[in-house]
Design an enzyme around this catalytic site. Structure first.
Site, short mmCIF file in Angstrom:
data_model
loop_
_atom_site.label_atom_id
_atom_site.label_comp_id
_atom_site.label_asym_id
_atom_site.label_seq_id
_atom_site.Cartn_x
_atom_site.Cartn_y
_atom_site.Cartn_z
N GLU A 177 7.92 0.71 -0.38
CA GLU A 177 8.89 0.21 0.82
C GLU A 177 9.87 -0.48 0.14
OE1 GLU A 177 9.01 -3.32 -0.11
OE2 GLU A 177 7.26 -2.83 -1.41
N GLU A 320 8.70 -1.01 -3.82
CA GLU A 320 9.27 0.28 -3.88
C GLU A 320 8.12 1.24 -4.01
OE1 GLU A 320 12.08 0.87 -6.79
OE2 GLU A 320 13.43 -0.79 -6.16
#
Lengths: 364, 364
Positions: A177, A320
């Site tokens: 994310e 991430e």
């Protein structure tokens, strides 16, 4: 269409792991030329993958990291010291192998799919998949972060991304994310799902002052009180306190279970999305594979609730999806053991040794 | 020639890590587009490798797992339920990608070098490197396992293997072993080095009966009392209670430090060899990289003594160096971050964001 009925239909398709295929994989592991169980979680991974695929002989040569990017209205409350525009910048950088997760994905030959599900800007970058639900959520300190309909759209978007991966021959998924403010939304969701205190599930982050950290916890606690979500309705909790990134990531976890793909959890935000998926459908948990132990407070509690343990101790806290590329390599090692290692018979060790190997453990 | 003088000369060549190169690597890590330190041990690995090589831009594309095979005379005492001939069988199978470690090495493209330093049989297999010191050690329950000269030969053999690797362009080493009875020798060495009780450092192994386990601990305790090694003379401890596999593996750790190669520790036996090397030359420790947390009792104490923490939680207890191939991949990830990730400047995020990124941590 993004209806709750459609979501229910899809989730109802989730089946348990294939017990027969798992028993076959376990039986083969027990014939391999090693003390019983001595390859531990590599063996377990190979058995889990057999249960997911319904067969042995699995590979994870085609790997995809799906990164969900979205902004959070709650940044208005000053709960993050990073400006919101960083979401936009890093979303684009993720497609260019410039960030941590995308560098690792490129290094290991993993695909990366960056999806805008709610960044608060127009993104003029063709490599970013546009599945924008809105220009960021609303401020959960003042109103529900999203409508129930938006939460369902997020979940169904994630399910569609998992289906696309399956259709394109992907063999394992990872989740990541990008979204400033998403440790705040994650802590809020986790506190409600676990009926835990905000104190127990909220991390400081290193750069935050004592005052800023206190403020972040107060914002979360007040929002939980004001939004008053129904703990037994995970979609209600998600809509009132979550983010589009978490909604879509939870959808990817559900989609992995629907379309029978193994899916790797990254760090704190990812594991909260995994827990959200498991609250919607507990069977989804069996398709999940942990990666690294996040430093963020709350990670451990979420993992315990899922009855999962991390595989990697790397002191990482980037997000991430940066834990997924290494975890993919561990899963590939589990596949290699089951696919390639010799049985006692193939290793031409006589029956006496087989017996001895199977009875002993750890002594060589 | 295998003289103590030669050993001392070589060990005296070990230098500390290159502080200047480490400072440069650390400085570059701090300019990369991520919150400071957020890639944790991947960053530390890249800094350690810079210190070892004396430069940045390191790679671990050429990887070698060195497996030291030897028999132990103490098996006469019935301390293992696996027959000694398994050492011979598995030594040969290791060269044929049939065992756990060799399957993983092949899967990840790592070289494997299997070295007979003391198997109790003639090995008619050209892929096994013949550096045999003797046909197994003597029974340490009754006499010194080896002469001081043999221990020195083992250490120098390991150093030579590290030199050969360096000469052949290898960029990282892993260590493994094969030798029935070597948890007994490892526990004995560890008890002496740490001044710990046999109880604290001796594992049962799953297949062993209560009686067998008690017997194993009694054999070790009595041997330590009877052999009475000088704790402050690590070569004396190694000679009286060790095995040729451990001697040569300790030599590989010393050789890695002499010739400046990173070297990965596998499980219990490997970490005892690492500790032996560090007792001979404390600087050798800085060239070591941990892999997985072994289930064998004593592993944790040895790691604490080395001030190292495992990176992988995989419940493995196979030996053979089976933890190294996955650890190599983690190290390669650390290299990729330092070599390939964009700096804040390269990621074209403006100065304001750099400042913000550097001050915050964990919040995205």
């Amino acid at each position: 269409m993004y209806t709750e009925e459609r979501l229910k239909e899809l989730v109802a398709q989730i089946r348990p792991l294939d017990e027969e295929a798992m028993a076959a994989a376990r039986a083969r592991q027990d014939t391999l030329a090693k003390p019983l169980g001595s390859l531990g979680r590599l063996e377990e991974l190979s058995i889990q993958l057999a249960g997911i695929a319904g067969k042995m002989g699995n590979r994870v040569d085609k790997r995809r990291l799906i990164v969900l990017a979205a902004d959070n209205g709650v940044v208005e409350e000053g709960i993050s010291i990073t400006p919101q525009v960083v979401t936009l910048n890093q979303t684009i950088n993720l497609t260019r192998a410039k960030t941590g997760a995308s560098t690792l994905a490129k290094h290991f030959g993993d695909e990366i799919q960056v999806v805008d599900v709610g960044v608060n800007a127009e993104i003029h970058c063709p490599e970013v998949v546009n599945r924008k639900i809105a220009y960021g959520t609303r401020n959960l300190a003042k109103e529900d972060a999203m409508t129930r309909q938006q939460a369902i759209q997020g979940l169904l978007t994630g399910i569609e991304l998992a289906k696309q991966a399956k259709d394109e021959g992907i063999e394992i998924l990872g989740t990541g994310e990008m979204g400033i403010g998403n440790t705040t939304t994650s802590s809020a969701l986790l506190a409600v799902f676990l009926n835990a205190t905000v104190e127990e599930v909220t991390g400081r982050g290193g750069g935050m002052t004592d005052e800023g950290f206190q403020h972040k916890k107060e914002v979360i606690a007040q929002a939980i009180a004001d939004r008053a979500p129904d703990r037994n309705d995970p979609i209600d909790v998600l809509a009132k306190l979550g983010g589009f990134d978490i909604a879509a990531m939870a959808g990817v976890f559900l989609g992995a279970a629907i379309y029978r793909l193994p899916v790797v959890i990254d760090g704190f935000i990812s594991v909260v999305a995994a827990l959200t998926a498991a609250r919607i459908c507990p069977l989804a948990r069996d398709y999940m594979i942990p990666s690294h132990a996040s430093y963020e407070r709350g990670y451990r509690l979420a993992m315990e609730a899922l009855e999962l343990r991390p595989m990697l101790l790397l002191d990482m806290r980037l997000g991430e999806g940066s834990g997924c590329p290494i975890a993919f390599q561990v899963v590939s090692a589990g596949c290699a053991i089951l696919n390639d290692m010799a049985t006692f018979a193939e290793a031409e060790i006589n029956d006496q040794y087989i017996q001895d190997f199977k009875e002993q453990e750890g002594s060589f």
